[in-house]
Design a protein around this motif. Structure first.
Motif, PDB file in Angstrom:
ATOM      1  N   TRP A 128       0.836  -1.197   0.000  1.00 56.80           N
ATOM      2  CA  TRP A 128       0.000   0.000   0.000  1.00 56.80           C
ATOM      3  C   TRP A 128       0.877   1.257   0.000  1.00 56.80           C
ATOM      4  N   CYS A 129       1.966   1.236   0.740  1.00 55.75           N
ATOM      5  CA  CYS A 129       2.875   2.381   0.756  1.00 55.75           C
ATOM      6  C   CYS A 129       3.470   2.628  -0.631  1.00 55.75           C
ATOM      7  N   ARG A 130       3.857   1.546  -1.311  1.00 55.98           N
ATOM      8  CA  ARG A 130       4.420   1.697  -2.659  1.00 55.98           C
ATOM      9  C   ARG A 130       3.349   2.227  -3.618  1.00 55.98           C
ATOM     10  N   ILE A 131       2.118   1.767  -3.458  1.00 60.64           N
ATOM     11  CA  ILE A 131       1.033   2.260  -4.305  1.00 60.64           C
ATOM     12  C   ILE A 131       0.843   3.766  -4.096  1.00 60.64           C
ATOM     13  N   ILE A 132       0.835   4.212  -2.841  1.00 61.04           N
ATOM     14  CA  ILE A 132       0.636   5.640  -2.559  1.00 61.04           C
ATOM     15  C   ILE A 132       1.763   6.469  -3.165  1.00 61.04           C
ATOM     16  N   ALA A 133       3.010   6.007  -3.024  1.00 61.05           N
ATOM     17  CA  ALA A 133       4.140   6.739  -3.613  1.00 61.05           C
ATOM     18  C   ALA A 133       4.024   6.803  -5.129  1.00 61.05           C
ATOM     19  N   ASN A 134       3.654   5.691  -5.751  1.00 57.65           N
ATOM     20  CA  ASN A 134       3.551   5.650  -7.200  1.00 57.65           C
ATOM     21  C   ASN A 134       2.371   6.465  -7.720  1.00 57.65           C
ATOM     22  N   VAL A 135       1.260   6.427  -7.023  1.00 55.70           N
ATOM     23  CA  VAL A 135       0.081   7.181  -7.468  1.00 55.70           C
ATOM     24  C   VAL A 135       0.290   8.680  -7.292  1.00 55.70           C
ATOM     25  N   THR A 136       0.839   9.093  -6.149  1.00 58.29           N
ATOM     26  CA  THR A 136       1.008  10.528  -5.891  1.00 58.29           C
ATOM     27  C   THR A 136       2.229  11.109  -6.574  1.00 58.29           C
ATOM     28  N   GLY A 137       3.256  10.273  -6.770  1.00 54.03           N
ATOM     29  CA  GLY A 137       4.485  10.772  -7.365  1.00 54.03           C
ATOM     30  C   GLY A 137       5.428  11.410  -6.370  1.00 54.03           C
TER      31      GLY A 137
END
Length: 503
Positions: free
Chosen positions: A408-417
């Protein structure tokens, strides 16, 4: 003998307290719960006496747990849930139960404020009229319970009430006060023009103090109940979000507090007030700083919902394993996470959850991943609106249960940039209040620097350029879905008896 600071936070469901050193090291902590009462649909009230009883309980618990002698406690700081309307009479007693932020009875009064003052409220205060806030609730009381208003010496927030119980002084801290619509962010004080436009008595808005200022000293009566010595200095304290931001080192412009749990909040530190009709702006506990952002109704709640939907055999570990089986983008499925309506940035209680892009090839793994990505899209949506308003974000500092999921942390970083810095869960707002108290009585010179030293970073996640590009392509679709469905959400909500028992 080590000097200790007592930090207390009066939240929506419980009160928390810590004993901490001036350097921010926690010696003991405790919490105690209290009820919320719902006398009618849409109403939410709490008994201020329950807040005080909880504060007494946790204070005695941390003193015993340290163990610490009463004379070691040399300062107290308090924060609380914003906006709870707590009317105090001339004898210092609560006139009626407090009406908290969850209450929606004042929607008609919000319509009045939108008609008379919406542009001016946004310009001065950075918010749109909505029932969570104190001003429309005061208007409701003036219309429906005029005797309560007549009896009131003033109106206090949760923080203000507890400080009043501690010191006998009715004062609001500037961060807490800045939530209210009558507050002028640029001036740093109440707007007489707005109060007059609302048609409310001026005495309902008490004196305002900087968050780290000593506003009084512990009275003998309060000291006896808490098990402390009389005369302990009490600082004005903070609003719970801003105090929590201080605690994890969100203290510099460009940093953002990302607090994730059942719901979620994101607030970016600014060095000047920035306002936008879709976001909230209020003052940080640190002088000269403003927080800009919003709240999301369902983050962890979304994953809990789909866990229950799939069945009791699905726990969070299994859901995480399923989500890893799906590629980024969830096989073309996008989830709108509006399971309980949504707060910022769409501010629509009628909005509902949507899976978009389902096909015959959609798997449960795609759906779980879409739910996780939907929460990240909601975070990115708030960031996007903040950027449109002129905000510059440099770092996301995250705490809360969902940060335990590396995926989930990686998803948030990738989605937000943006890089996502995960911190060890600390005591949050109570620790921030303890640091404010330490600074207020001169034990430390810079609570922000102290907080940055004690905040412990556990992991950092940087965006992956390959996956980031996929989300860059999907995010505009996410943003377009709500505007296209807004009318349909309202129409669905207007259908009566849609939630009746099955025939």
């Amino acid at each position: 003998m080590t000097d200790l600071l007592l930090g207390i936070d009066i939240g929506t469901t419980n009160v928390k307290a810590v004993l901490a050193t001036p350097e921010g090291w926690i010696i003991a902590q405790a919490h105690a719960e209290y009820p919320t009462h719902h006398p009618k649909p849409g109403w939410a009230e709490q008994n201020p006496a329950d807040w005080w009883r909880g504060a007494v309980e946790v204070t005695r618990t941390v003193l015993a747990g340290a163990p610490a002698r009463p004379e070691q406690v040399v300062g107290i700081g308090v924060s609380g849930q914003g906006c709870a309307v707590t009317l105090i009479d001339d004898a210092g007693e609560a006139v009626r139960p407090a009406i908290i932020w969850m209450d929606t009875r004042s929607e008609p009064q919000c319509e009045h404020l939108r008609a008379c003052c919406q542009t001016e409220i946004l310009r001065r205060n950075g918010k749109q009229p909505a029932p969570y806030n104190a001003d429309p609730v005061l208007l409701w009381l003036q219309e429906h319970e005029p005797d309560s208003i007549a009896l009131a010496q003033t109106s206090l927030t949760t923080t203000g009430y507890l400080n009043f119980k501690l010191t006998g002084t009715p004062v609001e801290n500037v961060s807490d006060a800045s939530i209210l619509f009558a507050f002028d962010l640029a001036a740093g004080n109440w707007s007489t023009e707005l109060i007059d436009a609302f048609g409310l008595p001026r005495h309902l808005y008490p004196e305002i103090a900087p968050c780290g200022q000593v506003i009084g000293h512990l009275t003998p009566g309060a000291a006896a109940e808490l098990g402390l010595r009389p005369g302990v200095p009490v600082v004005a304290g903070g609003e719970d979000t801003s105090s929590a931001g201080l605690a994890i080192g969100v203290t510099q412009p460009g940093q953002a507090l990302l607090s994730l749990g059942t719901a979620g909040t994101i607030y970016i530190v600014e060095n000047k007030p920035i306002v936008h009709p879709q976001l909230l702006a209020f003052l940080h506990v640190l002088p000269g700083q403003t927080l800009l952002g919003g709240s999301m109704a369902a983050v962890g709640a979304g994953l809990d919902w789909i866990r229950k939907l799939f069945g009791a055999e699905f726990d969070y570990v299994r859901l995480g394993e399923m989500a890893r089986q799906s590629p980024p983008g969830a096989g073309g499925v996008i989830f709108l996470p509006y399971l309980s309506g949504e707060l910022q940035p769409i501010n629509d209680g009628h909005a509902r959850g949507v899976f978009f892009g389902l096909s015959m090839s959609t798997t449960p793994a795609h759906m779980v991943r879409a739910v996780m990505e939907g929460a990240a899209f909601a975070i990115a949506h708030n960031i996007d609106i903040a950027r449109e308003a002129g905000s510059t974000l440099t770092e996301l500092r995250a705490v809360g249960g969902p940060t335990q999921s590396e995926l989930w942390c990686r998803i948030i970083a990738n989605v937000t940039g943006y890089p996502l810095t995960v911190l060890a869960d600390n005591a949050g707002a109570p620790l921030g209040n303890a640091l404010l108290a330490a600074a207020g009585i001169g034990l430390i010179s810079d609570p922000a620097a102290t907080a940055r030293k004690v905040a412990r970073v556990t992991r950092q996640f940087d965006p992956n350029p390959k996956f980031r590009q996929r989300y860059v392509e999907m995010f505009p679709i996410y943003r377009q879905l709500y505007p296209q469905l807004k009318t349909q959400f309202a129409a669905l909500a207007a259908i009566k008896d849609i939630h009746e028992e099955p025939q």
